[in-house]
Design a protein around this motif. Sequence first.
Motif, short mmCIF file in Angstrom:
data_model
loop_
_atom_site.label_atom_id
_atom_site.label_comp_id
_atom_site.label_asym_id
_atom_site.label_seq_id
_atom_site.Cartn_x
_atom_site.Cartn_y
_atom_site.Cartn_z
N ARG A 126 0.83 -1.21 0.00
CA ARG A 126 0.00 0.00 0.00
C ARG A 126 0.86 1.26 0.00
N THR A 127 1.88 1.27 0.85
CA THR A 127 2.73 2.47 0.91
C THR A 127 3.56 2.62 -0.36
N ALA A 128 3.91 1.52 -1.00
CA ALA A 128 4.62 1.60 -2.28
C ALA A 128 3.74 2.20 -3.37
N MET A 129 2.43 2.03 -3.22
CA MET A 129 1.49 2.60 -4.20
C MET A 129 1.07 4.02 -3.82
N PRO A 132 -0.87 6.57 2.60
CA PRO A 132 -0.18 7.01 3.82
C PRO A 132 -0.11 5.88 4.84
N PHE A 133 0.84 6.00 5.76
CA PHE A 133 0.98 5.01 6.83
C PHE A 133 -0.21 5.15 7.78
N PRO A 134 -0.95 4.05 8.03
CA PRO A 134 -2.17 4.16 8.84
C PRO A 134 -1.92 4.24 10.34
N GLY A 135 -0.71 4.08 10.78
CA GLY A 135 -0.40 4.10 12.21
C GLY A 135 -0.19 2.69 12.74
#
Length: 168
Positions: A126-129, A132-135
């Motif tokens: 997800r972060t590669a796409m 944002p970082f969800p925590g």
Amino acid sequence: MPISRQLLRPVSSSFILSTFILSLSVNLLPWQAGLVGFAPDFVALFIIYWTLNQPRRVGVGLAFFLGLLMDVADGNILGQHALAYTVIAYLTLARQRQLAVFPFWQQAFVALGLMLAGQALMLLLRTAMGAPFPGWAYFAGSFVAAFIWPPLSNILLSHQRRPTTDEL
């Protein structure tokens, strides 16, 4: 003197299928989004359980198919659940004979590690796409899954248990 043992009945394919349908349904419930990671990924949890206990019936191919279903139904990046579920199934199958003899509380730690690995893999994709970082709360569902592993395993095995006695 009789010795009490537990023989396990064979599991029907319809029972395995119904557990996966139930887990997909629970994963897609609207309350899952409000819990922001505190709800475990039930499909991944059942993949771990069934690859551990029925490795000839549930494997990497079924995990990939369930991952694609989850991706399409949830509207996520196509392939993120499929990749995570196949890695989880492969890692479980790689050590299935060792893990199957562990008590449930030790299996819970293995399930925790597998669930964390799957979530970390999905987070990486997800972060590669560009997401944002969800925590760190994103990983809380893995700990909940490890906590419910022993009762879940007991419930699913109760379907198979049949007491017998042998005379010595």
